[in-house]
Design a protein around this motif. Structure first.
Motif, short mmCIF file in Angstrom:
data_model
loop_
_atom_site.label_atom_id
_atom_site.label_comp_id
_atom_site.label_asym_id
_atom_site.label_seq_id
_atom_site.Cartn_x
_atom_site.Cartn_y
_atom_site.Cartn_z
N VAL A 20 0.77 -1.21 -0.13
CA VAL A 20 0.09 0.18 -0.41
C VAL A 20 0.98 1.12 0.20
O VAL A 20 1.13 1.78 -0.74
CB VAL A 20 -0.82 -0.26 1.09
N LEU A 21 1.65 1.28 1.05
CA LEU A 21 2.36 2.97 1.40
C LEU A 21 4.18 2.72 0.41
O LEU A 21 4.00 4.27 0.01
CB LEU A 21 2.78 2.78 2.70
N GLY A 23 3.28 0.76 -2.56
CA GLY A 23 3.56 0.62 -3.65
C GLY A 23 2.55 0.86 -4.61
O GLY A 23 1.89 0.34 -5.29
N PHE A 24 1.77 1.33 -3.54
CA PHE A 24 0.49 2.04 -4.15
C PHE A 24 -0.67 0.75 -4.25
O PHE A 24 -1.46 1.35 -5.71
CB PHE A 24 0.73 3.33 -5.08
N LEU A 25 -0.96 0.24 -4.52
CA LEU A 25 -1.05 -0.97 -4.30
C LEU A 25 -2.94 -0.84 -3.23
O LEU A 25 -2.17 -0.94 -2.39
CB LEU A 25 -1.57 -2.40 -4.66
N ILE A 27 -5.27 0.88 -2.97
CA ILE A 27 -5.11 2.36 -2.19
C ILE A 27 -6.93 2.88 -2.04
O ILE A 27 -7.01 3.61 -0.46
CB ILE A 27 -5.05 3.41 -3.34
N PHE A 30 -7.77 1.15 1.00
CA PHE A 30 -7.36 1.49 2.06
C PHE A 30 -7.76 3.02 2.73
O PHE A 30 -7.78 3.36 3.60
CB PHE A 30 -5.52 2.18 1.63
N LEU A 186 -5.69 11.29 2.96
CA LEU A 186 -3.64 11.34 1.97
C LEU A 186 -3.09 12.11 2.02
O LEU A 186 -2.08 11.58 2.36
CB LEU A 186 -4.91 12.03 0.83
N LEU A 187 -2.97 12.99 3.64
CA LEU A 187 -1.71 13.85 3.96
C LEU A 187 -1.54 12.48 5.16
O LEU A 187 -0.30 12.32 5.13
CB LEU A 187 -2.77 15.38 4.37
N ALA A 189 -1.52 9.51 4.40
CA ALA A 189 -0.66 8.80 4.43
C ALA A 189 0.32 8.81 4.11
O ALA A 189 0.83 8.24 3.77
CB ALA A 189 -2.08 7.91 3.10
N GLY A 190 0.32 10.05 3.73
CA GLY A 190 1.35 10.60 2.78
C GLY A 190 2.85 10.55 3.63
O GLY A 190 3.56 9.84 3.77
N ILE A 191 1.82 10.85 5.15
CA ILE A 191 3.38 10.97 6.59
C ILE A 191 3.66 9.82 7.53
O ILE A 191 4.24 9.20 7.40
CB ILE A 191 2.67 11.68 7.52
N ALA A 193 3.30 6.86 4.54
CA ALA A 193 4.32 6.25 3.28
C ALA A 193 6.05 7.00 4.47
O ALA A 193 6.68 5.87 3.92
CB ALA A 193 4.04 7.08 2.10
N LEU A 194 5.78 8.12 4.64
CA LEU A 194 7.31 8.62 5.16
C LEU A 194 7.57 7.66 6.00
O LEU A 194 9.18 7.78 6.42
CB LEU A 194 7.14 9.88 5.56
N THR A 197 9.24 4.59 4.91
CA THR A 197 10.30 4.51 3.89
C THR A 197 11.45 4.27 5.23
O THR A 197 12.70 4.35 4.76
CB THR A 197 10.48 6.05 3.11
#
Lengths: 204, 209
Positions: A20-21, A23-25, A27, A30, A186-187, A189-191, A193-194, A197
């Motif tokens: 998800v985070l 590979g963007f699958l 979503i 999610f 979405l924001l 989710a961005g954090i 995903a961060l 990483t």
């Protein structure tokens, strides 16, 4: 085949290359089914279940049906153009099969999954995992493929459950009007995903 | 004559009013995954447009023959066929870009935007209306992808269509690498959706006043 390779594959797909985070699958579920933790967890379980079965069955289709027939004709890749159609058929029928099986033998589980089961057919995490299994060199044997699929499912479950946990708290905070709903999700989710990483470098 | 206007309206609705990505939030996976450069975004948009147009065309032509209980299966198989065609075409003519898009070309099969158009429009309406709708949705999708692609490519690599657009001082180790990585996709789309909501809310207020 050592156990280390399997652990490596598992960690890689569950954390480092989380479907998800990173590979963007998957979503859509999610974002759509992550309002409450118990719903998110149910969805995660259903996906893990179907993804593992579909991963194994699509592997068998490629290696036990399409390739041997291709070999018999003289060109191993002769039938590979059928892959996508075959994969989506397998996933749709697996979902149907799992639904019927659960309804007959595990009614409580069936009621718990509810509407999520049919929804999984169009969850791109499933088709995505099957395609990656088909593409990656390290998942060309059955056990590795099964571990990859299972790890992918658990990674999905982890991501969607964390997301639901955060969103239960976001409900009580003062979000700017235009960002309410999809924007703030979405924001967040961005954090998230961060944060994921940060796993880069574990395994491969 | 009235029909022509309604086709045009159907088209416009797909591009702006009901943009599949920015308003309906459909087809998120390719939106987030392939928009790290404008080139990828455009190719992805065109491939998806081709598939949605062809799938709407076929579904709408056969709409009187399709039995309701097998319709989803028919949609999926139609879409899978055209995705295979699109994938092989991309591989044959622009192999480099096709390699970058990777699994996301076959993943157009499960793009909920396309199956949604088949279910909502193509199975009920005539061929002309369905085609207008498919073009509108396809172009709206491409537009949304391009917006994200432009923002992420400029901030993340300092280039646009692989040409440098920002000054060297910015490129000299100060590019926002995060914008081309996965988190950048979520953050950019979040902000863009916020801006779109803001503009729409203002538009609605202005219209009422």
């Amino acid at each position: 085949m050592s156990i280390g390779v399997l652990v490596g594959i598992f960690l890689s797909v569950a954390l480092v290359n989380n479907l998800v985070l990173a590979g963007f699958l998957g979503i859509c579920p999610f974002l759509g089914v992550s309002r409450k933790v118990d719903m998110a967890f149910g969805m995660g379980c259903a996906v893990t279940f179907v993804i593992t079965i579909s991963g194994v069955v699509t592997w068998l289709i490629v290696h036990a049906i399409l390739t041997p027939i291709g070999n018999a004709i003289g060109n191993p890749g002769a039938l590979y153009f059928l892959k996508y159609v075959a994969f989506i058929m397998v996933i749709a029928s697996m979902v149907q099969l799992v639904e019927m099986y659960l309804k007959k033998f595990f009614p409580p589980l069936y009621t718990a999954f509810g509407v999520f089961l049919p929804l999984i057919t169009t969850n791109c995490a499933i088709l995505g995992a099957c395609l990656y299994i088909d593409m990656k060199p390290e998942t060309q044997n059955l056990l590795n493929a099964a571990v990859y699929a299972f790890g992918g499912g658990l990674g999905f479950m982890l991501a969607i459950t964390i997301m639901a946990g955060i969103r239960e708290h976001v409900r009580f905070s003062d979000v700017p009007k235009c960002l309410q709903g999809a924007g703030i999700t979405l924001l967040v989710a961005g954090i998230l995903a961060l944060a994921f990483t940060g796993f880069t470098g574990i395994g491969k | 004559m009235a029909k022509e206007v309604s086709n045009l309206e159907q088209f416009k609705d797909g591009v702006l009013g009901n943009n599949p990505v920015l308003v309906q939030l459909l087809g998120m996976c390719p939106t987030l995954a392939v928009t790290n450069s404008l080139e990828n975004a455009l190719v992805m948009g065109m491939a998806a447009t081709f598939v949605v147009v062809m799938s709407n065309l076929i579904t709408s032509t056969l709409r009187n023959l399709i039995k309701p209980h097998v319709r989803i299966l028919i949609f999926t198989l139609t879409i899978a066929t055209f995705v295979t065609i699109a994938d092989l075409t991309l591989k044959a003519y622009i192999f480099e870009v096709s390699k970058k898009l990777g699994a996301f070309v076959p993943l157009i099969i499960v793009n909920c935007m396309i199956i949604c158009r088949a279910e909502v429009v193509a199975i009920k309406k005539g061929v002309a209306k369905s085609l207008a709708d498919a073009f509108g949705i396809g172009i709206g999708f491409t537009l949304a992808l391009s917006i994200l692609g432009v923002v992420r490519e400029i901030l993340g690599s300092g280039t646009l269509m692989n040409r440098q657009v920002l000054p060297d001082a910015f490129l000299d180790g100060h590019t926002w690498v995060i914008m081309v990585l996965p988190p950048g996709a979520f953050l950019t789309l979040g902000v863009v959706v916020g801006v779109v909501n803001h503009v729409r809310a203002r538009g609605a207020k202005g219209g009422a006043a």
